[in-house]
Design an enzyme around this catalytic site. Structure first.
Site, PDB file in Angstrom:
ATOM      1  N   PHE A 201     -11.793  13.304  -2.852  1.00  0.00           N
ATOM      2  CA  PHE A 201     -12.337  12.912  -1.548  1.00  0.00           C
ATOM      3  C   PHE A 201     -11.384  13.444  -0.492  1.00  0.00           C
ATOM      4  CE2 PHE A 201     -12.991   9.684   1.842  1.00  0.00           C
ATOM      5  CZ  PHE A 201     -14.384   9.610   1.893  1.00  0.00           C
TER       6      PHE A 201
ATOM      7  N   PRO B 284      -3.581  16.446   8.761  1.00  0.00           N
ATOM      8  CA  PRO B 284      -2.277  16.185   9.375  1.00  0.00           C
ATOM      9  C   PRO B 284      -2.377  15.403  10.687  1.00  0.00           C
ATOM     10  CG  PRO B 284      -2.336  18.422   8.537  1.00  0.00           C
ATOM     11  CD  PRO B 284      -3.718  17.868   8.366  1.00  0.00           C
ATOM     12  N   GLY B 285      -3.444  15.622  11.458  1.00  0.00           N
ATOM     13  CA  GLY B 285      -3.595  14.914  12.730  1.00  0.00           C
ATOM     14  C   GLY B 285      -4.732  13.927  12.736  1.00  0.00           C
TER      15      GLY B 285
ATOM     16  N   GLN C 238      13.058 -26.245  -8.613  1.00  0.00           N
ATOM     17  CA  GLN C 238      11.953 -26.439  -7.674  1.00  0.00           C
ATOM     18  C   GLN C 238      11.707 -25.211  -6.814  1.00  0.00           C
ATOM     19  OE1 GLN C 238      12.165 -29.052  -4.062  1.00  0.00           O
ATOM     20  NE2 GLN C 238      10.754 -30.329  -5.254  1.00  0.00           N
TER      21      GLN C 238
ATOM     22  N   GLN D  22      12.229 -10.281  -7.150  1.00  0.00           N
ATOM     23  CA  GLN D  22      13.329 -11.162  -6.758  1.00  0.00           C
ATOM     24  C   GLN D  22      13.629 -12.188  -7.847  1.00  0.00           C
ATOM     25  OE1 GLN D  22      14.842 -10.403  -3.990  1.00  0.00           O
ATOM     26  NE2 GLN D  22      16.367 -12.038  -3.961  1.00  0.00           N
TER      27      GLN D  22
ATOM     28  N   GLU E  11      -7.113   4.813   2.437  1.00  0.00           N
ATOM     29  CA  GLU E  11      -8.449   4.308   2.755  1.00  0.00           C
ATOM     30  C   GLU E  11      -8.414   3.339   3.937  1.00  0.00           C
ATOM     31  OE1 GLU E  11     -11.137   3.312  -0.443  1.00  0.00           O
ATOM     32  OE2 GLU E  11      -9.982   4.514  -1.854  1.00  0.00           O
ATOM     33  N   GLY E  12      -7.534   3.648   4.875  1.00  0.00           N
ATOM     34  CA  GLY E  12      -7.395   2.830   6.072  1.00  0.00           C
ATOM     35  C   GLY E  12      -6.197   1.915   5.974  1.00  0.00           C
TER      36      GLY E  12
ATOM     37  N   GLU F 253      -3.119  -1.699   9.564  1.00  0.00           N
ATOM     38  CA  GLU F 253      -3.342  -1.781  11.010  1.00  0.00           C
ATOM     39  C   GLU F 253      -4.773  -1.376  11.368  1.00  0.00           C
ATOM     40  OE1 GLU F 253       0.783  -1.737   9.989  1.00  0.00           O
ATOM     41  OE2 GLU F 253      -0.811  -0.316   9.484  1.00  0.00           O
TER      42      GLU F 253
END
Length: 398
Positions: free
Chosen positions: A115, A120-121, A293, A351, A378-379, A382
């Site tokens: 796909f 680049p822009g 805990q 961690q 795929e987005g 943001e």
């Protein structure tokens, strides 16, 4: 809309997929060369009938497939998903000739699809494509006189196929430059027309003028650039309608965005399972880690986040399958929540495991590298927030 509880048949299929991945796919994935298409793995996906299911299943089943495979082998999951992403526009918008030529090869795992949207822009701003499709003329055939006994020519013959030359670059394209064909989005309209001036083309990899270069990426699957230097295409290569490429791209992404979330969920579940096992047996401060805990609460939070994201992914996929309202918003929400959740869960798992999780070859070391990319492709996260806000204001408008 359903309550998103899986029925016994769905649960059994998920378990079967995980078993197939362990027995057949993971061993082939381990033999693959990082940064190269693993063709034996793709062929095995075809032999097992999993690639066929890409085109016979709905969005929810696609999510279940991706989540189940990702729990065992992220390489197998990615190989499956990239076949679907690259070939779905052919399945949904292709002509009979295009589907006949390529889809059986994709289903069998003999042809690798890709796909090609990002440039680049023009990454997050998919409507800002610069790859140009410049129209060219096809010279009519001349110098062929008619014989008297031949049938008369049609006074209204069909117009010759329109042709274009593609010039520009694509980048960050998964499976490039090793794919056998590309779904390519190019600008056929005038500059400034944005979404309305984009056309989708099916471009075989052996077209003259098409070259590619691999990129050295963190991902184990191939990612590269594509260069188009007067690559010829005609109306026979168009997917959908000329000028309708942005719709092809967005409808494909609306289907696959929830399943990107499912891929992330599979990784998060694998990290959670590993953490449960580790904290139950690891001794520290006079007892197993799970009795502390602070550890128990972190594990509970991990499970809560995974299950919450899973429900949203299933809801978005079901909305797509049912043709419900708000699919773009739901798809964006599912991808955003699931990928951000997976990042947090894998990081917390590292961690709680300590330094051993960063040793090369450890499951979590692998997941730590793999989990980062879905928040971008795929987005980016943001962009998903922008889509969600735009759709909310659209829905709220009188």
């Amino acid at each position: 809309m359903g309550n998103f509880s899986l029925d016994p048949g769905q649960l059994a299929r998920c378990a079967e997929l995980r078993d197939l991945a362990r027995r057949h796919l993971a061993p082939l994935a381990e033999k693959g060369e990082p940064g190269r298409v693993n063709r034996p793995l793709v062929a095995e996906l075809g032999r097992l009938g999993l690639l066929e299911r890409l085109f016979t299943s709905g969005a929810l089943d696609l999510c279940l497939m991706r989540e189940s495979l990702a729990q065992v082998s992220t390489e197998a999951e990615t190989a499956l998903a990239l076949q679907g992403l690259g070939a779905h526009p052919v399945h949904a918008y292709g002509t009979r000739a295009q589907r006949t030529r390529w889809l059986p090869e994709v289903r069998a795992g003999r042809a690798v699809a890709a796909f090609a949207l990002t440039e680049p822009g023009a990454g997050s701003d998919a409507a800002a494509l610069a790859l140009r499709a410049t129209a060219t003329d096809i010279a009519p055939l001349e110098g062929r006189g008619e014989l008297r006994d031949q049938p008369r020519r049609d006074p209204h013959p069909p117009p010759p196929p329109q042709s274009w030359l593609l010039n520009g670059e694509k980048t960050w394209i998964s499976n490039a430059p090793e794919a056998d064909f590309y779904t390519v989005f190019a600008r056929t309209g005038a500059p400034g027309t944005r979404a309305g001036g984009v056309t989708a083309f099916l471009v075989p990899a052996d077209r003259p003028g098409l070259t590619g270069t691999p990129l050295d990426m963190l991902s184990p699957h191939p990612i590269g650039t594509l260069a188009f230097d007067d690559v010829p295409v005609t109306t026979d290569d168009v997917l959908g309608e000329p000028g309708g490429g942005f719709r092809v791209a967005m409808n494909t992404l609306n289907l696959f965005r929830p399943s990107v979330g499912a891929f992330a969920l599979g990784m998060a579940q694998a990290a959670l399972d590993a953490t449960l096992a580790h904290t139950a047996r690891r001794e520290a401060f006079g007892g197993p880690l799970k009795d502390l805990q602070t550890v128990a609460h972190q594990v509970a939070d991990m499970a809560l986040r995974v299950e919450s994201a899973r429900l949203m992914v299933y809801a978005a996929a079901s909305a797509y399958d049912e043709g419900a309202d708000g699919v773009p918003r739901r798809a964006a929400m599912a991808k955003l929540l699931a990928t951000e959740t997976a990042q947090h869960v894998v990081d917390t798992a590292v961690q709680l495991h300590g330094a051993r999780a960063l040793r090369r070859g450890h499951l979590l070391e692998h997941l730590y590298r793999e989990v980062r990319a879905p928040r971008i492709y795929e987005g980016a996260s943001e962009v998903q927030r922008a889509v969600i806000a735009r759709e909310l204001y659209k829905e709220a408008a009188p």
